[in-house]
Design a protein around this motif. Structure first.
Motif, PDB file in Angstrom:
ATOM      1  N   UNK A  45      19.856   8.866  -5.619  1.00 57.22           N
ATOM      2  CA  UNK A  45      20.307  10.136  -6.190  1.00 57.22           C
ATOM      3  C   UNK A  45      21.286  10.834  -5.250  1.00 57.22           C
ATOM      4  N   UNK A  46      20.990  10.835  -3.966  1.00 58.11           N
ATOM      5  CA  UNK A  46      21.905  11.432  -2.978  1.00 58.11           C
ATOM      6  C   UNK A  46      23.248  10.703  -2.957  1.00 58.11           C
ATOM      7  N   UNK A  47      23.199   9.369  -2.990  1.00 54.94           N
ATOM      8  CA  UNK A  47      24.440   8.590  -3.020  1.00 54.94           C
ATOM      9  C   UNK A  47      25.271   8.942  -4.247  1.00 54.94           C
ATOM     10  N   UNK A  48      24.612   9.037  -5.401  1.00 60.26           N
ATOM     11  CA  UNK A  48      25.337   9.344  -6.642  1.00 60.26           C
ATOM     12  C   UNK A  48      25.919  10.748  -6.621  1.00 60.26           C
ATOM     13  N   UNK A  49      25.207  11.695  -6.042  1.00 61.07           N
ATOM     14  CA  UNK A  49      25.738  13.052  -5.913  1.00 61.07           C
ATOM     15  C   UNK A  49      27.013  13.041  -5.070  1.00 61.07           C
ATOM     16  N   UNK A  50      26.965  12.338  -3.940  1.00 60.03           N
ATOM     17  CA  UNK A  50      28.150  12.261  -3.075  1.00 60.03           C
ATOM     18  C   UNK A  50      29.304  11.559  -3.777  1.00 60.03           C
ATOM     19  N   UNK A  51      29.009  10.493  -4.495  1.00 60.25           N
ATOM     20  CA  UNK A  51      30.056   9.777  -5.230  1.00 60.25           C
ATOM     21  C   UNK A  51      30.686  10.682  -6.278  1.00 60.25           C
ATOM     22  N   UNK A  52      29.877  11.475  -6.963  1.00 62.76           N
ATOM     23  CA  UNK A  52      30.388  12.412  -7.965  1.00 62.76           C
ATOM     24  C   UNK A  52      31.321  13.424  -7.321  1.00 62.76           C
ATOM     25  N   UNK A  53      30.939  13.953  -6.177  1.00 58.94           N
ATOM     26  CA  UNK A  53      31.777  14.924  -5.478  1.00 58.94           C
ATOM     27  C   UNK A  53      33.090  14.287  -5.010  1.00 58.94           C
ATOM     28  N   UNK A  59      40.212  13.407  -8.041  1.00 58.00           N
ATOM     29  CA  UNK A  59      40.961  13.811  -9.235  1.00 58.00           C
ATOM     30  C   UNK A  59      41.987  14.890  -8.905  1.00 58.00           C
ATOM     31  N   UNK A  60      41.703  15.700  -7.887  1.00 61.96           N
ATOM     32  CA  UNK A  60      42.610  16.783  -7.513  1.00 61.96           C
ATOM     33  C   UNK A  60      43.549  16.415  -6.367  1.00 61.96           C
ATOM     34  N   UNK A  61      43.189  15.401  -5.584  1.00 60.17           N
ATOM     35  CA  UNK A  61      44.008  14.981  -4.441  1.00 60.17           C
ATOM     36  C   UNK A  61      44.511  13.569  -4.700  1.00 60.17           C
ATOM     37  N   UNK A  62      45.676  13.461  -5.248  1.00 57.00           N
ATOM     38  CA  UNK A  62      46.208  12.145  -5.622  1.00 57.00           C
ATOM     39  C   UNK A  62      47.047  11.518  -4.508  1.00 57.00           C
ATOM     40  N   UNK A  63      47.063  12.133  -3.328  1.00 55.84           N
ATOM     41  CA  UNK A  63      47.862  11.605  -2.216  1.00 55.84           C
ATOM     42  C   UNK A  63      47.225  10.376  -1.568  1.00 55.84           C
ATOM     43  N   UNK A  64      45.930  10.196  -1.738  1.00 56.71           N
ATOM     44  CA  UNK A  64      45.224   9.106  -1.060  1.00 56.71           C
ATOM     45  C   UNK A  64      44.138   8.544  -1.973  1.00 56.71           C
ATOM     46  N   UNK A  65      43.744   7.310  -1.715  1.00 55.62           N
ATOM     47  CA  UNK A  65      42.673   6.711  -2.495  1.00 55.62           C
ATOM     48  C   UNK A  65      41.371   6.598  -1.686  1.00 55.62           C
ATOM     49  N   UNK A  66      41.325   7.204  -0.514  1.00 57.95           N
ATOM     50  CA  UNK A  66      40.136   7.062   0.334  1.00 57.95           C
ATOM     51  C   UNK A  66      38.886   7.600  -0.331  1.00 57.95           C
ATOM     52  N   UNK A  72      33.285   4.329  -4.635  1.00 58.26           N
ATOM     53  CA  UNK A  72      32.988   2.965  -5.089  1.00 58.26           C
ATOM     54  C   UNK A  72      31.810   2.374  -4.314  1.00 58.26           C
ATOM     55  N   UNK A  73      31.829   2.473  -2.999  1.00 61.19           N
ATOM     56  CA  UNK A  73      30.760   1.910  -2.183  1.00 61.19           C
ATOM     57  C   UNK A  73      29.443   2.663  -2.384  1.00 61.19           C
ATOM     58  N   UNK A  74      29.513   3.973  -2.518  1.00 61.75           N
ATOM     59  CA  UNK A  74      28.294   4.742  -2.766  1.00 61.75           C
ATOM     60  C   UNK A  74      27.659   4.384  -4.105  1.00 61.75           C
ATOM     61  N   UNK A  75      28.483   4.183  -5.130  1.00 61.87           N
ATOM     62  CA  UNK A  75      27.909   3.809  -6.431  1.00 61.87           C
ATOM     63  C   UNK A  75      27.372   2.376  -6.396  1.00 61.87           C
ATOM     64  N   UNK A  76      28.009   1.482  -5.652  1.00 62.07           N
ATOM     65  CA  UNK A  76      27.487   0.114  -5.519  1.00 62.07           C
ATOM     66  C   UNK A  76      26.119   0.127  -4.841  1.00 62.07           C
ATOM     67  N   UNK A  77      25.973   0.943  -3.802  1.00 58.96           N
ATOM     68  CA  UNK A  77      24.682   1.053  -3.126  1.00 58.96           C
ATOM     69  C   UNK A  77      23.635   1.667  -4.052  1.00 58.96           C
ATOM     70  N   UNK A  78      24.019   2.688  -4.786  1.00 56.71           N
ATOM     71  CA  UNK A  78      23.090   3.340  -5.711  1.00 56.71           C
ATOM     72  C   UNK A  78      22.610   2.370  -6.772  1.00 56.71           C
ATOM     73  N   UNK A  79      23.535   1.614  -7.346  1.00 62.79           N
ATOM     74  CA  UNK A  79      23.176   0.654  -8.380  1.00 62.79           C
ATOM     75  C   UNK A  79      22.220  -0.396  -7.841  1.00 62.79           C
ATOM     76  N   UNK A  80      22.467  -0.887  -6.641  1.00 65.37           N
ATOM     77  CA  UNK A  80      21.585  -1.891  -6.046  1.00 65.37           C
ATOM     78  C   UNK A  80      20.176  -1.337  -5.855  1.00 65.37           C
TER      79      UNK A  80
END
Length: 101
Positions: A45-53, A59-66, A72-80
């Motif tokens: 749940x904590x991982x998913x909250x961070x991924x959501x944020x 969505x607001x900062x399109x200068x970088x993909x970091x 992506x990694x947080x949701x992969x960990x959450x799913x596992x």
């Protein structure tokens, strides 16, 4: 003699069979076994909250993909973690071989 039922929800723990984040078609990480399910789900749940944020920030900062890669990694960990918990909950209960008194 009092014995605890290992199928009680408070006694269930992760089984550690779920891999995530692959490199060269091999899992680099996997869920650790013997973590209480409540603790594991709280972490997911904590991982998913961070991924959501992070995705909201991306969505607001399109200068970088970091932010996207971190999400992506947080949701992969959450799913596992969730998949590992589901494996525990879906496996058939071990039969008790002790005679009932």
């Amino acid at each position: 003699m009092t014995t605890t039922n290992p199928t009680e929800p408070s006694e269930l723990k992760t089984i550690g069979l779920t891999p995530f984040i692959y490199c060269s078609n091999q899992p680099l990480f996997h869920v650790t076994r013997d973590v209480p399910l409540g603790d594991a789900l709280a972490m997911a749940s904590d991982f998913l909250f961070l991924a959501k944020e992070l995705t909201r920030d991306a969505a607001f900062n399109r200068d970088t993909d970091r932010h996207i890669w971190a999400a992506h990694y947080l949701t992969a960990m959450s799913k596992a973690v969730v998949d590992d918990v589901v494996k525990v909950l879906e496996r058939p209960a071990a039969t008790n071989t002790e005679p009932k008194k």
